[in-house]
Design a protein around this motif. Sequence first.
Motif, PDB file in Angstrom:
ATOM      1  N   PRO A  64      29.222  52.322 -47.163  1.00  0.00           N
ATOM      2  CA  PRO A  64      28.930  52.643 -45.758  1.00  0.00           C
ATOM      3  C   PRO A  64      28.480  54.089 -45.617  1.00  0.00           C
ATOM      4  N   VAL A  65      27.581  54.327 -44.665  1.00  0.00           N
ATOM      5  CA  VAL A  65      27.053  55.678 -44.445  1.00  0.00           C
ATOM      6  C   VAL A  65      28.175  56.665 -44.108  1.00  0.00           C
ATOM      7  N   GLY A  66      29.138  56.223 -43.301  1.00  0.00           N
ATOM      8  CA  GLY A  66      30.235  57.109 -42.929  1.00  0.00           C
ATOM      9  C   GLY A  66      31.015  57.609 -44.132  1.00  0.00           C
ATOM     10  N   LEU A  67      31.285  56.710 -45.072  1.00  0.00           N
ATOM     11  CA  LEU A  67      32.008  57.094 -46.282  1.00  0.00           C
ATOM     12  C   LEU A  67      31.157  58.015 -47.152  1.00  0.00           C
ATOM     13  N   LEU A  68      29.861  57.700 -47.269  1.00  0.00           N
ATOM     14  CA  LEU A  68      28.961  58.552 -48.049  1.00  0.00           C
ATOM     15  C   LEU A  68      28.879  59.956 -47.456  1.00  0.00           C
ATOM     16  N   SER A  69      28.862  60.033 -46.132  1.00  0.00           N
ATOM     17  CA  SER A  69      28.802  61.335 -45.464  1.00  0.00           C
ATOM     18  C   SER A  69      30.061  62.139 -45.745  1.00  0.00           C
ATOM     19  N   LEU A  70      31.202  61.469 -45.737  1.00  0.00           N
ATOM     20  CA  LEU A  70      32.473  62.146 -46.038  1.00  0.00           C
ATOM     21  C   LEU A  70      32.475  62.658 -47.471  1.00  0.00           C
ATOM     22  N   ILE A  71      32.028  61.817 -48.393  1.00  0.00           N
ATOM     23  CA  ILE A  71      31.963  62.228 -49.800  1.00  0.00           C
ATOM     24  C   ILE A  71      31.031  63.428 -49.967  1.00  0.00           C
ATOM     25  N   ALA A  72      29.890  63.388 -49.282  1.00  0.00           N
ATOM     26  CA  ALA A  72      28.931  64.494 -49.362  1.00  0.00           C
ATOM     27  C   ALA A  72      29.548  65.789 -48.842  1.00  0.00           C
ATOM     28  N   SER A  73      30.333  65.699 -47.767  1.00  0.00           N
ATOM     29  CA  SER A  73      30.986  66.889 -47.208  1.00  0.00           C
ATOM     30  C   SER A  73      31.962  67.498 -48.208  1.00  0.00           C
ATOM     31  N   VAL A  74      32.738  66.649 -48.862  1.00  0.00           N
ATOM     32  CA  VAL A  74      33.708  67.123 -49.852  1.00  0.00           C
ATOM     33  C   VAL A  74      32.993  67.767 -51.038  1.00  0.00           C
ATOM     34  N   LEU A  75      31.942  67.110 -51.520  1.00  0.00           N
ATOM     35  CA  LEU A  75      31.192  67.656 -52.655  1.00  0.00           C
ATOM     36  C   LEU A  75      30.518  68.975 -52.302  1.00  0.00           C
TER      37      LEU A  75
END
Length: 329
Positions: A259-270
Amino acid sequence: MKTAFLFGGSGYIGFYSITKFLDLNLFDRYVILDIQEPKYFDTLPDCIDFIKCDVRNPIVDFTGQIDKKKSWIFNFAAIHREPGHEAHEYFDTNINGAKNINSFAEKLGIQNLFFTSSIAPYGKSKEVRSESSMLYPETPYGISKSMAELIHKTWLNNHPERRLIIVRPSVIYGPKDPGNIYRTIKALKKGIFVLPDGGNVIKAYGYVYGLVESMLFTMQKSDREITYNYAEYPLLNLKEMTVVIKQNLGYKRPTLSLPVGLLSLIASVLQIAFRLLGKKTDIHPTRVRKAGFPTNIKPQYLIDNGFEFNFNFSKSLEHWKSKEPKDFA
């Protein structure tokens, strides 16, 4: 002398435009005006001059014989990477650039101007966007590009013999590609590309050779004013694109979907992790969210006027491999 003035001509689209123009012997002389020196040419042919130029400032007068009716100005100059700049930088370059290029055209009396705008002025929409669609720019980049279009249209309307062509390109890719399509290809090769929400979204794309063909096509028309979209037609959705890439290039690694929401969260952490390590990264939550939102752009003007789309996605990859095999090594 039939002259092409190319503002921002050191860049990607400028290089392929000049290369095609040279093949066709379209102009007698080429003048690249850019803040950076040409980076795609190994050496500049004798018919090409380079002038260092910042379009944010008034442009110096040009001396020399010019055929005012047959010469062209190309405005490729822009701040476009988004995100990547402060809001004012988009306005400073894209708006002031259009104003200063207009003044340059006025001083020299050149009657033909070609402007590369963007699909960003359409804003976000899940619907198909054609040239007749309303503009709803939402970002500093999109707003600055739509304002630059209006500035150039003011120049057009001040004299009946002037011509203006505005192209709104989608994501442009091809040999020596510095952008999103090539990043996608490299990620698929490594097996680290993740489809947002299953990839059932259309992200408009245009092969650089097809874009230049469309430029020549519209320049040969007699219309005083043309505004057109450039995207390949028909388009594949993101999932279909990944299948074609893997088939054409022989990549076997699986492609995940999240899901885009999860990908966005992962991107923020990275992004935070890279920042703490003092390293730069292209990973950005805004880019992830953009990847999951459709940009379904239809080149209706070209379709209606019989333009031949020679590069579907599969053919473009084959052509790309024939031109720059080392891109896929």
